[in-house]
Design an enzyme around this catalytic site. Structure first.
Site, PDB file in Angstrom:
ATOM      1  N   ARG A  27       0.811  -1.226   0.000  1.00  0.00           N
ATOM      2  CA  ARG A  27       0.000   0.000   0.000  1.00  0.00           C
ATOM      3  C   ARG A  27       0.836   1.263   0.000  1.00  0.00           C
ATOM      4  O   ARG A  27       0.373   2.329  -0.362  1.00  0.00           O
ATOM      5  CB  ARG A  27      -0.912   0.035   1.223  1.00  0.00           C
ATOM      6  N   GLU A  32       7.381   7.182  11.155  1.00  0.00           N
ATOM      7  CA  GLU A  32       7.181   8.108  12.262  1.00  0.00           C
ATOM      8  C   GLU A  32       8.475   8.916  12.379  1.00  0.00           C
ATOM      9  O   GLU A  32       9.507   8.391  12.779  1.00  0.00           O
ATOM     10  CB  GLU A  32       6.897   7.349  13.551  1.00  0.00           C
ATOM     11  N   ASP A  51       7.615  23.326  13.165  1.00  0.00           N
ATOM     12  CA  ASP A  51       7.931  22.443  12.041  1.00  0.00           C
ATOM     13  C   ASP A  51       7.884  23.260  10.760  1.00  0.00           C
ATOM     14  O   ASP A  51       6.986  24.094  10.593  1.00  0.00           O
ATOM     15  CB  ASP A  51       6.902  21.320  11.923  1.00  0.00           C
ATOM     16  N   ARG A  62      20.913  26.157  -0.767  1.00  0.00           N
ATOM     17  CA  ARG A  62      20.478  27.070   0.305  1.00  0.00           C
ATOM     18  C   ARG A  62      21.499  27.027   1.440  1.00  0.00           C
ATOM     19  O   ARG A  62      21.968  25.982   1.820  1.00  0.00           O
ATOM     20  CB  ARG A  62      19.110  26.656   0.847  1.00  0.00           C
ATOM     21  N   HIS A  65      23.165  28.732   6.831  1.00  0.00           N
ATOM     22  CA  HIS A  65      22.322  29.497   7.740  1.00  0.00           C
ATOM     23  C   HIS A  65      22.234  28.810   9.100  1.00  0.00           C
ATOM     24  O   HIS A  65      22.239  27.591   9.172  1.00  0.00           O
ATOM     25  CB  HIS A  65      20.891  29.602   7.199  1.00  0.00           C
ATOM     26  N   LYS A  72      17.940  21.883  15.422  1.00  0.00           N
ATOM     27  CA  LYS A  72      17.106  21.482  14.289  1.00  0.00           C
ATOM     28  C   LYS A  72      17.215  19.980  14.080  1.00  0.00           C
ATOM     29  O   LYS A  72      18.301  19.413  14.185  1.00  0.00           O
ATOM     30  CB  LYS A  72      17.527  22.214  13.011  1.00  0.00           C
ATOM     31  N   TYR A 132      12.063  20.039   8.687  1.00  0.00           N
ATOM     32  CA  TYR A 132      12.852  20.195   9.902  1.00  0.00           C
ATOM     33  C   TYR A 132      12.010  20.735  11.045  1.00  0.00           C
ATOM     34  O   TYR A 132      11.070  21.484  10.843  1.00  0.00           O
ATOM     35  CB  TYR A 132      14.112  21.035   9.692  1.00  0.00           C
ATOM     36  N   GLU A 143      19.474  35.337  12.707  1.00  0.00           N
ATOM     37  CA  GLU A 143      20.092  34.321  11.852  1.00  0.00           C
ATOM     38  C   GLU A 143      21.429  34.812  11.297  1.00  0.00           C
ATOM     39  O   GLU A 143      21.565  35.965  10.916  1.00  0.00           O
ATOM     40  CB  GLU A 143      19.152  33.980  10.689  1.00  0.00           C
TER      41      GLU A 143
END
Length: 173
Positions: A27, A32, A51, A62, A65, A72, A132, A143
């Site tokens: 299927r 999790e 989230d 990217r 950062h 995270k 994340y 940041e």
């Protein structure tokens, strides 16, 4: 209840995690990606409050950062990407040290990244859905950003001309 598989990496406090609950049959697939009880039992007692999802196309890069206080937990839900974690703590003897990993929908690995470490990633598949969890709420003004090709880090990237955001193009070395 299964046991969480947690492995140390080349960077202190950065952990590779394989989620314990993966079920696949005709299927489809069930994974999790987080269970507080299992993570706490494995010694990971970070309280996550947010989230986020990133959807990107091939050759988008990217990062780098991060911030001073956020943990995270990173994983790939769809596709495959090359991710670099860099120690950005300028007061640390390990400043500039980095490690790279490939996260994908097939290896199902996660990375737990501590504060003062930057994250950068390059999309290797046509499209990626990256997920994340964060231990703090995002604040743009706190940041830090380093260029993806900053010579302080000397990171190996499997690309010469990635697709960058304006922010990442303007980042200073």
């Amino acid at each position: 209840m299964q046991k969480l598989e947690v492995k140390l990496t080349a960077l202190d406090d950065v952990l590779m995690i394989v989620p314990p609950t993966i079920f696949e049959d005709h299927r489809g697939l069930y994974i999790e990606t987080y269970n507080e009880k299992l993570y706490n039992k494995a010694g990971i007692d970070v309280k996550f409050v947010s989230d986020s999802f990133i959807i990107s196309d091939k050759y988008v890069l990217r990062g780098i950062h991060g911030d001073e206080k956020t943990w995270k937990l990173v994983n790939c839900l769809h596709g495959r990407f090359y991710i670099v974690i860099a120690n950005c703590n300028e007061s640390s003897v390990d400043f500039g040290k980095w490690a790279s990993f490939t996260l994908s929908e097939t290896n199902r690995k996660q990375l737990l990244v501590p504060p003062k470490h930057g994250i950068a990633h390059l999309i290797l598949s046509e499209k990626v859905v990256y997920h994340y969890k964060q231990s703090t709420f995002f604040e743009d003004k706190t940041e830090f950003t380093y260029r993806w090709d900053d010579p302080k880090f000397n990171i190996f990237w499997p690309i010469k001309n990635p697709i960058l955001s304006e922010k990442d193009m303007r980042a200073e070395n």
